[in-house]
Design a protein around this motif. Structure first.
Motif, PDB file in Angstrom:
ATOM      1  N   GLU A 129      -8.351  74.286 -59.297  1.00 12.42           N
ATOM      2  CA  GLU A 129      -9.673  74.046 -58.748  1.00 12.42           C
ATOM      3  C   GLU A 129      -9.950  72.554 -58.664  1.00 12.42           C
ATOM      4  OE1 GLU A 129     -12.361  76.087 -61.267  1.00 12.42           O
ATOM      5  OE2 GLU A 129     -11.694  78.082 -60.665  1.00 12.42           O
ATOM      6  N   ALA A 130     -10.598  72.159 -57.566  1.00 10.01           N
ATOM      7  CA  ALA A 130     -11.098  70.800 -57.391  1.00 10.01           C
ATOM      8  C   ALA A 130     -12.602  70.877 -57.177  1.00 10.01           C
ATOM      9  CB  ALA A 130     -10.420  70.110 -56.203  1.00 10.01           C
ATOM     10  N   THR A 131     -13.314  69.823 -57.541  1.00 10.42           N
ATOM     11  CA  THR A 131     -14.769  69.795 -57.448  1.00 10.42           C
ATOM     12  C   THR A 131     -15.200  68.643 -56.550  1.00 10.42           C
ATOM     13  OG1 THR A 131     -14.955  70.689 -59.687  1.00 10.42           O
ATOM     14  CG2 THR A 131     -16.914  69.709 -58.748  1.00 10.42           C
ATOM     15  N   VAL A 132     -16.079  68.952 -55.595  1.00 11.59           N
ATOM     16  CA  VAL A 132     -16.686  67.949 -54.719  1.00 11.59           C
ATOM     17  C   VAL A 132     -18.126  67.773 -55.172  1.00 11.59           C
ATOM     18  CG1 VAL A 132     -17.327  67.369 -52.354  1.00 11.59           C
ATOM     19  CG2 VAL A 132     -15.189  68.565 -52.806  1.00 11.59           C
ATOM     20  N   ALA A 133     -18.486  66.574 -55.587  1.00 10.61           N
ATOM     21  CA  ALA A 133     -19.801  66.329 -56.176  1.00 10.61           C
ATOM     22  C   ALA A 133     -20.912  66.538 -55.155  1.00 10.61           C
ATOM     23  CB  ALA A 133     -19.866  64.907 -56.738  1.00 10.61           C
ATOM     24  N   PHE A 134     -21.940  67.279 -55.554  1.00  9.11           N
ATOM     25  CA  PHE A 134     -23.132  67.477 -54.722  1.00  9.11           C
ATOM     26  C   PHE A 134     -24.232  68.010 -55.614  1.00  9.11           C
ATOM     27  CE2 PHE A 134     -25.761  70.097 -51.810  1.00  9.11           C
ATOM     28  CZ  PHE A 134     -26.209  69.073 -50.997  1.00  9.11           C
ATOM     29  N   ARG A 135     -25.399  67.354 -55.587  1.00  7.86           N
ATOM     30  CA  ARG A 135     -26.524  67.765 -56.427  1.00  7.86           C
ATOM     31  C   ARG A 135     -27.686  68.297 -55.604  1.00  7.86           C
ATOM     32  NH1 ARG A 135     -27.422  66.683 -61.755  1.00  7.86           N
ATOM     33  NH2 ARG A 135     -25.668  65.807 -62.895  1.00  7.86           N
ATOM     34  N   GLY A 136     -27.520  68.466 -54.300  1.00  6.94           N
ATOM     35  CA  GLY A 136     -28.582  69.021 -53.481  1.00  6.94           C
ATOM     36  C   GLY A 136     -28.693  70.528 -53.661  1.00  6.94           C
ATOM     37  N   ARG A 137     -29.569  71.105 -52.876  1.00  5.02           N
ATOM     38  CA  ARG A 137     -29.803  72.545 -52.949  1.00  5.02           C
ATOM     39  C   ARG A 137     -28.919  73.269 -51.950  1.00  5.02           C
ATOM     40  NH1 ARG A 137     -36.409  73.231 -53.366  1.00  5.02           N
ATOM     41  NH2 ARG A 137     -36.697  72.065 -55.308  1.00  5.02           N
ATOM     42  N   HIS A 138     -28.068  74.121 -52.469  1.00  2.00           N
ATOM     43  CA  HIS A 138     -27.217  74.942 -51.612  1.00  2.00           C
ATOM     44  C   HIS A 138     -26.667  76.082 -52.452  1.00  2.00           C
ATOM     45  CE1 HIS A 138     -23.841  75.914 -48.794  1.00  2.00           C
ATOM     46  NE2 HIS A 138     -24.806  75.677 -47.945  1.00  2.00           N
ATOM     47  N   SER A 139     -26.508  77.233 -51.826  1.00  2.00           N
ATOM     48  CA  SER A 139     -26.080  78.410 -52.577  1.00  2.00           C
ATOM     49  C   SER A 139     -24.645  78.309 -53.068  1.00  2.00           C
ATOM     50  CB  SER A 139     -26.234  79.658 -51.702  1.00  2.00           C
ATOM     51  OG  SER A 139     -25.432  79.545 -50.532  1.00  2.00           O
ATOM     52  N   LEU A 140     -23.824  77.473 -52.464  1.00  2.00           N
ATOM     53  CA  LEU A 140     -22.428  77.345 -52.889  1.00  2.00           C
ATOM     54  C   LEU A 140     -22.234  76.322 -54.003  1.00  2.00           C
ATOM     55  CD1 LEU A 140     -20.505  77.465 -49.497  1.00  2.00           C
ATOM     56  CD2 LEU A 140     -20.910  79.308 -51.120  1.00  2.00           C
ATOM     57  N   PRO A 151     -15.542  66.928 -65.409  1.00  2.00           N
ATOM     58  CA  PRO A 151     -16.227  65.619 -65.337  1.00  2.00           C
ATOM     59  C   PRO A 151     -17.328  65.606 -64.277  1.00  2.00           C
ATOM     60  CG  PRO A 151     -13.845  65.351 -65.398  1.00  2.00           C
ATOM     61  CD  PRO A 151     -14.092  66.802 -65.218  1.00  2.00           C
ATOM     62  N   THR A 152     -17.066  66.260 -63.121  1.00  2.00           N
ATOM     63  CA  THR A 152     -18.083  66.422 -62.096  1.00  2.00           C
ATOM     64  C   THR A 152     -18.698  67.805 -62.286  1.00  2.00           C
ATOM     65  OG1 THR A 152     -16.770  65.037 -60.601  1.00  2.00           O
ATOM     66  CG2 THR A 152     -18.534  66.344 -59.621  1.00  2.00           C
ATOM     67  N   LYS A 153     -19.874  67.840 -62.886  1.00  2.00           N
ATOM     68  CA  LYS A 153     -20.427  69.117 -63.327  1.00  2.00           C
ATOM     69  C   LYS A 153     -21.134  69.872 -62.217  1.00  2.00           C
ATOM     70  CE  LYS A 153     -20.868  67.818 -68.165  1.00  2.00           C
ATOM     71  NZ  LYS A 153     -19.860  66.793 -68.019  1.00  2.00           N
ATOM     72  N   TYR A 154     -21.713  69.178 -61.244  1.00  2.00           N
ATOM     73  CA  TYR A 154     -22.424  69.822 -60.154  1.00  2.00           C
ATOM     74  C   TYR A 154     -21.681  69.544 -58.852  1.00  2.00           C
ATOM     75  CZ  TYR A 154     -26.454  70.453 -63.238  1.00  2.00           C
ATOM     76  OH  TYR A 154     -27.280  70.838 -64.262  1.00  2.00           O
ATOM     77  N   GLY A 155     -21.465  70.583 -58.081  1.00  2.00           N
ATOM     78  CA  GLY A 155     -20.816  70.380 -56.795  1.00  2.00           C
ATOM     79  C   GLY A 155     -20.171  71.656 -56.289  1.00  2.00           C
ATOM     80  N   TYR A 156     -19.357  71.492 -55.261  1.00  2.00           N
ATOM     81  CA  TYR A 156     -18.650  72.613 -54.649  1.00  2.00           C
ATOM     82  C   TYR A 156     -17.303  72.795 -55.333  1.00  2.00           C
ATOM     83  CZ  TYR A 156     -22.056  71.887 -50.950  1.00  2.00           C
ATOM     84  OH  TYR A 156     -23.217  71.734 -50.258  1.00  2.00           O
TER      85      TYR A 156
END
Length: 648
Positions: free
Chosen positions: A266-277, A285-290
């Protein structure tokens, strides 16, 4: 209704897709050369009619996957004839040798290749033209709806300008500034001369605003086209960036000969906006994202990926939905668990050459090992203690009572291996080619493997341990499969490290923009890894001596070339004669104010509803007077300095 221009753009985009399909078939035929090879150039494994034990074992594995097609049937010891492996035992089942499609590394090994040629292999001209057309169409449709955006002039972008824009975005990754306007600042501690020379600030912001990569274009609020798009987006949540992600992955597979060892993680793409995914994972290390499921080679080269939750599994789709998404029946597998289906989909183009796939405990299972074995592909991965199908010989399976009336008892598998054993002790069970190994390290680890021989000898490994005089090094025995897993399983983490060093793009509230930046960054990293292999061979250098920063700097210069979107050469404020003391320009931020000297000289904004002077966000730091920027209208700054000289 769409205008004639929009219909023409739609025809162009459809033409692009047809051209891309024709080019793909031509490239595949030219690269593979023979019938019976798949997208990555591998040869089909069923090329011998000789009867051997390996072929019989494949048929047995395939029948077992079909027989236990539901997960409840795979539980317990009775369904799988596990047997313990004694020391020195000789077993007839051994993995086949890997059939290499060619020298591992870049496919094209011609002389005099530069960094840009490797990048354009992954982000090809078809994709660049596609992004340009989608961007121009999106800008035209959006400016038609919002009259406020028509105040600024917009000229359609081109492929040359888009390459320069991508080059500036790569440059911004290793010359990071906290705000976008600081790249065009004249202060000593900030600014980027390359970006200032290539783009004016307003033109760069325009392209960044209108950058688009979806053929739907701009859907006005409340329109029927928006309702239709939302209905289709429920089936594919990442439909806006699907074509870009698939094209980059397809080009990445074709740009090199894939090696023997593959990793699914698994890889994580950082994103803190509102989205169901968006997901939250406290252990990353990147706790919020896709969350993206990625398939990579051991050096970090990402071959394919998919967004977790972006689209339903083919097994859960109806035949009409699969036809709508262009998914063939070959992607429908008899596997039960969703993680096993993910591994099968990602590795499907590379099955059939006796490659080895490494997974963690989320993906690994006995049913997946059986299924991949029938496809001439091996698996090595950790497995959870309570996974279904593990051997439980000599250990009863208790049923734990659950609170509440009428609730069935919970089936829980105990640890089927002895506990409290010395470090380095291992216990093995096998069911044909499937081997389960428990190895005692600082804690007990359970590994499932078909990529090593059942009776492969143990190897020595070094471990740290605490002693009375401090930490010491201790040599312990380790199973061969565990050594293989420890050597290769960090490939996706390596790719994350290569991306995180010089991140592509800027933060955005648009959810799809972050995934697009990830696809562009993946193209840069894959191109760098191909360039690294190519350079190390050509110049006889160690691979670690080829630096990613040097590759990115050279790529930026080649992408930009001699392009400049400026109509006049930018002039630094210190280059004008008559600079006095601390008189210099700074940004005062919005709202804009009228330039004092444009108002005096009668220089007015073109196409304005009423006659008004030019407005600016810049001022003199010492005098607090609004003055146009020196690179845009240097005469205003010159007149201001002359006034200061007269006052002096």
């Amino acid at each position: 209704m769409a205008s004639g221009d929009d219909e023409e753009i739609e025809e162009d985009i459809e033409m692009y897709l047809r051209e891309a399909a024709v080019a793909e078939r031509a490239e595949a035929a030219g690269a593979n050369g023979t019938v019976g090879q798949n997208i990555a150039g591998e040869v089909d494994s069923d090329d011998s009619d000789d009867f051997d034990l390996y072929s019989v074992t494949k048929q047995v594995r395939g029948a077992r996957v079909g027989e236990f097609s539901r997960r409840n049937k795979a539980r317990g010891r009775a369904e799988r004839p596990w047997a313990s492996v004694s020391a020195g035992e000789v077993h007839p089942y051994k993995p086949q040798k890997f059939r290499a499609p060619g020298p591992v590394g870049p496919r094209r090994a011609e002389d005099n290749r530069n960094e840009l040629s490797f990048f354009l292999e992954v982000l090809d001209q078809y994709l660049i033209r596609y992004i340009v057309r989608c961007t121009n169409r999106y800008a035209r449709q959006r400016r038609r709806v919002f009259r406020k955006e028509r105040r600024s002039r917009w000229s359609p972008t081109s492929t040359t300008e888009l390459k320069a824009f991508l080059g500036c975005m790569i440059c911004a990754g290793y010359t990071y500034q906290p705000r976008l306007d600081l790249y065009w600042s004249d202060d000593d501690d900030v600014g980027c001369t390359l970006m200032k020379r290539t783009f004016p600030s307003h033109r760069f912001r325009q392209i960044l605003r209108y950058l688009h990569y979806s053929p739907e274009g701009f859907c006005p609020p409340g329109s029927e086209r928006l309702k239709s798009f939302k209905a289709r987006e429920k089936l594919d949540r990442v439909m806006k960036v699907r074509k870009v992600m698939e094209r980059v992955s397809r080009n990445s597979c074709r740009a090199r000969h894939v090696g023997e060892h593959l990793v699914v993680d698994e890889a994580t793409v950082a994103f803190r906006g509102r989205h169901s995914l968006r997901r939250y994972n406290p252990s990353k290390p990147t706790k919020y994202g896709y969350c993206l499921r990625a398939l990579a080679e051991t050096d970090g080269y990402i071959l394919s990926d998919e967004v977790c939750g972006g689209r339903a599994d083919p097994e859960d789709m109806s035949p009409d939905e699969r036809c709508m998404h262009g998914i063939g029946d070959e992607y429908v597998s008899p596997l039960d668990l969703k993680p096993a289906r993910v591994v099968n989909r990602l590795t499907m183009p590379f099955q059939g050459c006796y490659r080895t796939v490494y997974c963690d405990s989320y993906y690994t299972g006995v049913q997946l090992a059986d299924y991949l074995f029938t496809k001439d592909t091996y698996i090595v991965g950790t497995v959870r203690r309570n996974a279904s199908g593990l051997p439980t010989e000599g250990h009863p399976v208790p049923r734990k009572p659950r609170p509440g009336p009428g609730r069935p008892p919970l089936l829980k598998f105990p640890d089927p291996y002895p506990k409290s054993v010395p470090r380095g002790t291992s216990v093995r069970y096998h069911d044909g080619p499937v081997t389960v190994v428990k190895w005692q390290d600082t804690k007990s680890l359970i590994l499932l493997s078909t990529g090593t021989s059942v009776c492969a000898p143990d190897e020595l490994t070094t471990r740290r341990c605490k002693g009375p005089s401090g930490a010491t090094r201790l040599e312990v025995t380790c199973p061969a499969a565990m050594n293989m897993y420890n050597l290769h399983y960090k490939a996706v983490d390596t790719a994350d490290q290569l991306r995180a060093g010089y991140e592509f793009g800027r933060p955005s509230k648009k959810w799809h923009r972050q995934i697009f930046w990830y696809a562009m960054d993946k193209a840069v990293v894959n191109a760098f890894l191909n360039w690294k292999t190519y350079t190390a061979v050509r110049q006889d250098l160690p691979a670690h001596r080829v630096a990613q920063l040097s590759f990115r700097r050279a790529l930026v210069r080649q992408l930009i070339g001699n392009f400049s979107a400026r109509h006049r050469t930018p002039t630094a404020s210190v280059a004008l004669p008559g600079v006095i003391g601390n008189h210099r320009q700074i940004s005062q931020g919005k709202p804009t104010k009228a330039c004092r000297y444009c108002a005096k000289a009668g220089r007015h904004m073109p196409r304005a509803k009423r006659c008004r002077p030019f407005e600016t966000v810049y001022k003199c730091e010492m005098c607090n007077v609004s003055v146009c920027h020196v690179s845009l209208r240097p005469e205003c700054w010159r007149e201001h300095l002359q006034d200061m000289q007269g006052d002096a």
